[in-house]
Enzyme design. Sequence first.
Site, PDB file in Angstrom:
ATOM      1  N   LYS A 208       0.836  -1.198   0.000  1.00  0.00           N
ATOM      2  CA  LYS A 208       0.000   0.000   0.000  1.00  0.00           C
ATOM      3  C   LYS A 208       0.877   1.257   0.000  1.00  0.00           C
ATOM      4  O   LYS A 208       0.708   2.152  -0.798  1.00  0.00           O
ATOM      5  CB  LYS A 208      -0.920  -0.027   1.232  1.00  0.00           C
ATOM      6  N   GLU A 214      10.385  -4.760   4.552  1.00  0.00           N
ATOM      7  CA  GLU A 214      10.416  -6.172   4.149  1.00  0.00           C
ATOM      8  C   GLU A 214      10.123  -6.315   2.657  1.00  0.00           C
ATOM      9  O   GLU A 214      10.819  -7.016   1.924  1.00  0.00           O
ATOM     10  CB  GLU A 214       9.354  -6.969   4.933  1.00  0.00           C
ATOM     11  N   GLY A 279      -4.862  -1.786   4.960  1.00  0.00           N
ATOM     12  CA  GLY A 279      -4.109  -2.945   4.463  1.00  0.00           C
ATOM     13  C   GLY A 279      -4.825  -4.260   4.754  1.00  0.00           C
ATOM     14  O   GLY A 279      -4.943  -5.139   3.895  1.00  0.00           O
ATOM     15  N   ARG A 280      -5.320  -4.410   5.978  1.00  0.00           N
ATOM     16  CA  ARG A 280      -5.952  -5.693   6.358  1.00  0.00           C
ATOM     17  C   ARG A 280      -7.350  -5.845   5.786  1.00  0.00           C
ATOM     18  O   ARG A 280      -8.007  -6.853   6.016  1.00  0.00           O
ATOM     19  CB  ARG A 280      -5.948  -5.832   7.883  1.00  0.00           C
ATOM     20  N   GLU A 365      -4.943  -6.390  14.685  1.00  0.00           N
ATOM     21  CA  GLU A 365      -4.399  -5.087  14.291  1.00  0.00           C
ATOM     22  C   GLU A 365      -5.530  -4.042  14.364  1.00  0.00           C
ATOM     23  O   GLU A 365      -5.289  -2.860  14.589  1.00  0.00           O
ATOM     24  CB  GLU A 365      -3.793  -5.152  12.885  1.00  0.00           C
ATOM     25  N   HIS A 396      -6.216 -32.829  18.008  1.00  0.00           N
ATOM     26  CA  HIS A 396      -5.145 -33.655  18.567  1.00  0.00           C
ATOM     27  C   HIS A 396      -4.021 -32.805  19.148  1.00  0.00           C
ATOM     28  O   HIS A 396      -2.938 -33.317  19.410  1.00  0.00           O
ATOM     29  CB  HIS A 396      -4.612 -34.602  17.491  1.00  0.00           C
TER      30      HIS A 396
END
Length: 558
Positions: A208, A214, A279-280, A365, A396
Amino acid sequence: MTTSIDPINTPAWKQLETHAQNFTPDLRTWFATDPGRVANNIHQVGDLWIDLSKNLITPKTLTLLCDLADETRVLQRRDAMFQGAHINTTEDRPVLHTALRRPQGQPLTIDGQNIDADVHDVLGRMYTFAAAVRDGEWSGVTGKPIETVVNIGIGGSDLGPAMAYEALKPYVQHGLSARFISNIDPTDAAETLADLNPETTLFIVASKTFGTLETLTNARLARQWLWERFTHMGITSDDAARTRAVAKHFVAVSTALDRVAEFGIDPANTFGFWDWVGGRYSVDSAIGLSLAITIGPENFTDFLNGFHVVDEHFRTEDPTHNAPLLMGLVNVWYSNFLGAHTHAILPYSQHLHRFPAYLQQLTMESNGKGVRWSGEAVTYNTGEVFWGEPGTNGQHAFYQLLHQGTRVVPADFIGFAHPAHPLKDGDTDVHDLFMANFFAQTRALAFGKTADEVRAEGVAETLISARTFPGNRPSTAIIAPSLTPSVLGQLIALYEHITFTQGAVWGINSFDQWGVELGKQLAQEITPALAGDTQALESQDRSTQTQINHFRQLRHGE
Ligand code: F6P
């Protein structure tokens, strides 16, 4: 919408506190004495059939929670969101992910701009590009068709497309696949790229802001990888050839078109979106380009239509039948009145194996905030920890705690009638076997097994307490016909609006994320210290200095 109501000062909150003090959950009795309990707590939203009846709620709880929504003006905030008011106050932005999935041709003017036209213009460009990649009209620099799309992004620019790609694998065009690079751990880029053919690989740099460390680092690593491989193959020998290679093998998705151009990606190959999409909340924007390419424009359109079905339900349905609103309110009940700290997401679908991780960003967030939108500190708990694994793997691993632990963990079970792969084990339908576990777990959680029932099975008296199941463990069941693009869109929108509802009750801004900034800033200050800058090292606190020294000693023997 700048003043926020402190929820704990509302009459409904106080009544809920009193209600909680006298509250003794007893699902066995509630089901036995209220014949309408099941029917009254089932809601149909599009294809999603949602059963809230195994939650620790009574009709009175729901009435009080609806009062709380009313007194904290949740519906007014909902309407403000859909209308494009600047409800993201700390960034002074509208919050309009819902505008990304409206049918074309209904003008929506925000801050003087018809955003309906903008949205459908970008969608049209995405679809044209996706179709060109799918049918080979768009090829790599050596003329070979694209076989692998690599999305480079992180957070909302990764989790949505990665989760949805996994979820919709059966819809992916044969011969095409997607991979995702997100982590700045160099292992991620190295291992994702290792066996790829650069001639048939298309990179989508999704960010964005186009300023995320990163993503930009990984994009440069990918570009370097492409150039090195092409040079080795004798394809790129000079700068012009390198530029041509980037033009055919890199596209970008961003709101920051100037930064994309600086990176060297042709603006003609850039797909924009807008700062009113968090963004999310962006998988339904151009951030979903890798998905649009792999599943195709038609399926992507179905995906968007699915969101819209739930948007309309949330926007128009009466509170007493409004599923996302009720689910958000029930989460508030658990968090603020019954002491729950976490919430489990348990999809009975291998294809949804990334859904819990996706919801972690969406919910945590958004609602992991300690101040209200008016600036005051909250005096009550906000955002729960969301977590989960697909069934039956979770059974499990951690279901022991759900059944017999000491904490309240509300759990959402998500299942489907039709599997992607209807396999049989002899005469046994394996999907039925799978879903039998779904139903068994929600039943065991709700109704447990009393000491008398255990005793009646002949269990030794010394083992009875260990083998008793207390029950009254809350769960919600969500069942849909099958995991189609539309149903996935519906599920995502459901959780978006649940998240919205909780944030609105708590009076917090669910659309900023300042809490991620400090760590980013400190990482920049620390990076030179790792490279040996003594001044940068000395400016750290003693604990951090010691950790860095230890790291440097292990790494460089210093
Ligand atoms: O650091 C958090 C965050 O800002 C998320 O909100 C966002 O989804 C992610 O980073 C990636 O940001 P961008 O798309 O700007 O690279």
